[in-house]
Design a protein around this motif. Structure first.
Motif, PDB file in Angstrom:
ATOM      1  N   ILE A 137       0.823  -1.211   0.000  1.00  0.00           N
ATOM      2  CA  ILE A 137       0.000   0.000   0.000  1.00  0.00           C
ATOM      3  C   ILE A 137       0.856   1.259   0.000  1.00  0.00           C
ATOM      4  N   ALA A 138       1.922   1.266   0.768  1.00  0.00           N
ATOM      5  CA  ALA A 138       2.758   2.465   0.881  1.00  0.00           C
ATOM      6  C   ALA A 138       3.468   2.807  -0.424  1.00  0.00           C
ATOM      7  N   ARG A 139       3.522   1.895  -1.380  1.00  0.00           N
ATOM      8  CA  ARG A 139       4.206   2.159  -2.652  1.00  0.00           C
ATOM      9  C   ARG A 139       3.225   2.455  -3.785  1.00  0.00           C
ATOM     10  N   ARG A 140       1.926   2.357  -3.528  1.00  0.00           N
ATOM     11  CA  ARG A 140       0.931   2.601  -4.582  1.00  0.00           C
ATOM     12  C   ARG A 140       0.843   4.084  -4.887  1.00  0.00           C
ATOM     13  N   ILE A 141       0.615   4.404  -6.162  1.00  0.00           N
ATOM     14  CA  ILE A 141       0.576   5.806  -6.573  1.00  0.00           C
ATOM     15  C   ILE A 141      -0.753   6.189  -7.218  1.00  0.00           C
ATOM     16  N   GLY A 142      -1.733   5.297  -7.217  1.00  0.00           N
ATOM     17  CA  GLY A 142      -3.022   5.613  -7.824  1.00  0.00           C
ATOM     18  C   GLY A 142      -4.107   4.683  -7.312  1.00  0.00           C
ATOM     19  N   TRP A 143      -5.299   4.867  -7.839  1.00  0.00           N
ATOM     20  CA  TRP A 143      -6.460   4.109  -7.384  1.00  0.00           C
ATOM     21  C   TRP A 143      -6.395   2.639  -7.746  1.00  0.00           C
ATOM     22  N   GLY A 144      -5.656   2.278  -8.753  1.00  0.00           N
ATOM     23  CA  GLY A 144      -5.539   0.866  -9.105  1.00  0.00           C
ATOM     24  C   GLY A 144      -6.114   0.549 -10.467  1.00  0.00           C
ATOM     25  N   CYS A 145      -7.102   1.300 -10.905  1.00  0.00           N
ATOM     26  CA  CYS A 145      -7.640   1.108 -12.256  1.00  0.00           C
ATOM     27  C   CYS A 145      -8.338   2.387 -12.717  1.00  0.00           C
ATOM     28  N   GLU A 146      -8.520   2.477 -13.997  1.00  0.00           N
ATOM     29  CA  GLU A 146      -9.118   3.674 -14.588  1.00  0.00           C
ATOM     30  C   GLU A 146     -10.568   3.862 -14.143  1.00  0.00           C
ATOM     31  N   THR A 147     -11.279   2.765 -13.959  1.00  0.00           N
ATOM     32  CA  THR A 147     -12.688   2.839 -13.556  1.00  0.00           C
ATOM     33  C   THR A 147     -12.819   3.453 -12.158  1.00  0.00           C
ATOM     34  N   LYS A 148     -12.034   2.936 -11.217  1.00  0.00           N
ATOM     35  CA  LYS A 148     -12.080   3.460  -9.850  1.00  0.00           C
ATOM     36  C   LYS A 148     -11.632   4.919  -9.836  1.00  0.00           C
ATOM     37  N   SER A 149     -10.635   5.233 -10.633  1.00  0.00           N
ATOM     38  CA  SER A 149     -10.142   6.604 -10.724  1.00  0.00           C
ATOM     39  C   SER A 149     -11.212   7.544 -11.261  1.00  0.00           C
ATOM     40  N   ALA A 150     -11.955   7.110 -12.278  1.00  0.00           N
ATOM     41  CA  ALA A 150     -13.008   7.941 -12.869  1.00  0.00           C
ATOM     42  C   ALA A 150     -14.133   8.200 -11.867  1.00  0.00           C
ATOM     43  N   ILE A 151     -14.514   7.194 -11.113  1.00  0.00           N
ATOM     44  CA  ILE A 151     -15.568   7.365 -10.109  1.00  0.00           C
ATOM     45  C   ILE A 151     -15.096   8.315  -9.016  1.00  0.00           C
ATOM     46  N   ALA A 152     -13.863   8.131  -8.556  1.00  0.00           N
ATOM     47  CA  ALA A 152     -13.318   9.008  -7.522  1.00  0.00           C
ATOM     48  C   ALA A 152     -13.282  10.451  -8.014  1.00  0.00           C
ATOM     49  N   HIS A 153     -12.842  10.655  -9.243  1.00  0.00           N
ATOM     50  CA  HIS A 153     -12.780  12.011  -9.801  1.00  0.00           C
ATOM     51  C   HIS A 153     -14.177  12.628  -9.885  1.00  0.00           C
ATOM     52  N   HIS A 154     -15.155  11.850 -10.337  1.00  0.00           N
ATOM     53  CA  HIS A 154     -16.527  12.354 -10.481  1.00  0.00           C
ATOM     54  C   HIS A 154     -17.098  12.820  -9.140  1.00  0.00           C
ATOM     55  N   PHE A 155     -16.766  12.087  -8.074  1.00  0.00           N
ATOM     56  CA  PHE A 155     -17.299  12.430  -6.756  1.00  0.00           C
ATOM     57  C   PHE A 155     -16.331  13.280  -5.934  1.00  0.00           C
ATOM     58  N   GLY A 156     -15.242  13.735  -6.558  1.00  0.00           N
ATOM     59  CA  GLY A 156     -14.319  14.652  -5.891  1.00  0.00           C
ATOM     60  C   GLY A 156     -13.451  14.028  -4.813  1.00  0.00           C
ATOM     61  N   VAL A 157     -13.124  12.751  -4.962  1.00  0.00           N
ATOM     62  CA  VAL A 157     -12.263  12.072  -3.995  1.00  0.00           C
ATOM     63  C   VAL A 157     -10.880  11.942  -4.608  1.00  0.00           C
ATOM     64  N   ASP A 158      -9.914  12.674  -4.044  1.00  0.00           N
ATOM     65  CA  ASP A 158      -8.548  12.652  -4.557  1.00  0.00           C
ATOM     66  C   ASP A 158      -7.748  11.533  -3.921  1.00  0.00           C
ATOM     67  N   TYR A 159      -6.849  10.943  -4.729  1.00  0.00           N
ATOM     68  CA  TYR A 159      -5.916   9.970  -4.150  1.00  0.00           C
ATOM     69  C   TYR A 159      -4.860  10.745  -3.393  1.00  0.00           C
ATOM     70  N   PRO A 160      -4.531  10.338  -2.180  1.00  0.00           N
ATOM     71  CA  PRO A 160      -3.587  11.111  -1.371  1.00  0.00           C
ATOM     72  C   PRO A 160      -2.185  11.144  -1.975  1.00  0.00           C
TER      73      PRO A 160
END
Length: 103
Positions: free
Chosen positions: A73-96
């Motif tokens: 987890i400490a080495r991850r740099i994104g949500w993990g997939c484009e789908t999860k990223s798109a949903i997070a962006h739509h609802f205003g949830v930024d990846y830390p």
């Protein structure tokens, strides 16, 4: 380390060169947990169903993973997939983003 990616589609659409800054610094586990809590607070029924399907993406065993993404987890740099990223962006949830390391 920060790197840049050229966005060919946006460059063609806007008739100019478009690049995106990609931050590759590791994210502390506490920030990832906080981001997942915010992502899990989305109450839209369709988004919840899609997130359920993509819950494990980025762990190496998700539906969008090729098997080589088995990163801690400490080495991850994104949500993990484009789908999860798109949903997070739509609802205003930024990846830390990890704090900037001082030299």
């Amino acid at each position: 380390m920060t790197r840049y990616e050229y966005d060919e589609e946006a460059s063609q659409r806007w008739h100019m060169d478009v690049g995106h800054e990609i931050d590759e610094r590791p994210t502390p586990v506490a920030r990832w947990v906080d981001a997942m809590r915010r992502l899990n607070s989305i109450d839209d029924p369709l988004a919840r169903r899609i997130l359920t399907l993509h819950r494990d993406c980025g762990s190496g065993s998700g539906s969008c993973d090729s098997g080589s993404e088995d990163e801690p987890i400490a080495r991850r740099i994104g949500w993990g997939c484009e789908t999860k990223s798109a949903i997070a962006h739509h609802f205003g949830v930024d990846y830390p983003v990890a704090p900037i390391a001082s030299d």
